[in-house]
Design a protein around this motif. Structure first.
Motif, short mmCIF file in Angstrom:
data_model
loop_
_atom_site.label_atom_id
_atom_site.label_comp_id
_atom_site.label_asym_id
_atom_site.label_seq_id
_atom_site.Cartn_x
_atom_site.Cartn_y
_atom_site.Cartn_z
N MET A 1 10.15 60.90 -52.34
CA MET A 1 11.20 61.22 -53.29
C MET A 1 11.78 62.61 -53.02
SD MET A 1 12.81 59.93 -55.70
CE MET A 1 13.78 60.26 -57.11
N GLU A 2 10.90 63.57 -52.67
CA GLU A 2 11.38 64.91 -52.35
C GLU A 2 12.27 64.89 -51.12
OE1 GLU A 2 8.78 68.28 -52.01
OE2 GLU A 2 7.58 67.51 -53.66
N ASN A 3 11.91 64.08 -50.13
CA ASN A 3 12.72 63.99 -48.92
C ASN A 3 14.10 63.44 -49.22
OD1 ASN A 3 10.75 65.04 -47.29
ND2 ASN A 3 9.92 63.04 -46.72
N LEU A 4 14.19 62.45 -50.09
CA LEU A 4 15.47 61.87 -50.46
C LEU A 4 16.33 62.91 -51.17
CD1 LEU A 4 17.35 59.42 -50.66
CD2 LEU A 4 16.23 58.89 -52.83
N LEU A 5 15.74 63.62 -52.11
CA LEU A 5 16.49 64.64 -52.84
C LEU A 5 16.96 65.76 -51.92
CD1 LEU A 5 17.53 65.58 -55.56
CD2 LEU A 5 15.36 66.76 -55.90
N SER A 6 16.10 66.22 -51.03
CA SER A 6 16.50 67.28 -50.10
C SER A 6 17.57 66.77 -49.13
CB SER A 6 15.29 67.82 -49.35
OG SER A 6 14.73 66.83 -48.54
N TRP A 7 17.50 65.51 -48.73
CA TRP A 7 18.52 64.94 -47.86
C TRP A 7 19.87 64.89 -48.58
CZ3 TRP A 7 21.68 60.61 -48.02
CH2 TRP A 7 22.34 60.31 -46.83
N ILE A 8 19.87 64.50 -49.85
CA ILE A 8 21.11 64.42 -50.62
C ILE A 8 21.74 65.80 -50.78
CG2 ILE A 8 22.06 63.92 -52.91
CD1 ILE A 8 20.09 61.55 -53.03
N VAL A 9 20.93 66.79 -51.12
CA VAL A 9 21.45 68.15 -51.30
C VAL A 9 21.95 68.70 -49.96
CG1 VAL A 9 20.81 70.52 -51.89
CG2 VAL A 9 20.05 68.62 -53.33
N ALA A 10 21.22 68.48 -48.88
CA ALA A 10 21.64 68.97 -47.57
C ALA A 10 22.95 68.32 -47.14
CB ALA A 10 20.56 68.70 -46.53
N THR A 11 23.10 67.06 -47.41
CA THR A 11 24.35 66.36 -47.07
C THR A 11 25.51 66.89 -47.91
OG1 THR A 11 23.11 64.37 -46.47
CG2 THR A 11 25.46 64.10 -46.90
N ALA A 12 25.26 67.11 -49.19
CA ALA A 12 26.31 67.62 -50.07
C ALA A 12 26.76 69.01 -49.66
CB ALA A 12 25.83 67.62 -51.52
N VAL A 13 25.83 69.84 -49.20
CA VAL A 13 26.20 71.18 -48.74
C VAL A 13 26.91 71.11 -47.40
CG1 VAL A 13 25.26 73.39 -47.95
CG2 VAL A 13 24.44 72.39 -50.07
N THR A 14 26.47 70.23 -46.53
CA THR A 14 27.08 70.10 -45.21
C THR A 14 28.46 69.46 -45.30
OG1 THR A 14 24.88 69.82 -44.30
CG2 THR A 14 26.71 69.24 -42.88
#
Length: 127
Positions: A1-14
């Motif tokens: 779940m942490e990986n999914l959340l960090s992936w979403i935030v990283a994508t939104a910033v990128t």
């Protein structure tokens, strides 16, 4: 779940345009109010544009300009406060914050597009 959340935030910033679009689509589907959805998407995605401009500057120039970015945000808020005071003789803080935040969206989304184009040209020329 942490990986999914960090992936979403990283994508939104990128890719903050994707974050803006997703917020807009989800809000339109739930509220059916396009004007409200557009404004909410602008308000939410502004932080992603600010962060992406920061990280692009770090990547292109090799140093952080976070202090400059914060000063620009504070300067916009100050300018909006003075303009609102001059026009209305009374400062409505909610309107000032909203106006400054949306101005920051315009400023940093334009900065994002310009920096992405500069980054692409720089990468192409370095090959």
């Amino acid at each position: 779940m942490e990986n999914l959340l960090s992936w979403i935030v990283a994508t939104a910033v990128t890719i903050p345009l994707l974050a803006w679009y997703l917020v807009y689509i989800i809000t339109v589907k739930t509220t059916r109010k396009k004007k409200f959805s557009f404004r909410l998407a602008v308000d939410v995605s502004t932080i992603f544009f600010i962060l992406s401009v920061h990280f692009i500057l770090v990547e292109l120039l090799g140093q952080s300009f976070l202090l400059v970015i914060l000063l620009m945000i504070i300067g916009a808020a100050g300018a909006f406060t003075v303009l609102h005071w001059k026009m209305k003789d009374d400062v409505e803080i909610h309107k000032v914050i909203k106006g400054a935040w949306r101005f920051n969206f315009l400023l940093f989304s334009t900065g994002y597009i310009v920096l992405v184009l500069i980054g692409l040209v720089h990468r192409i020329l370095s090959v």
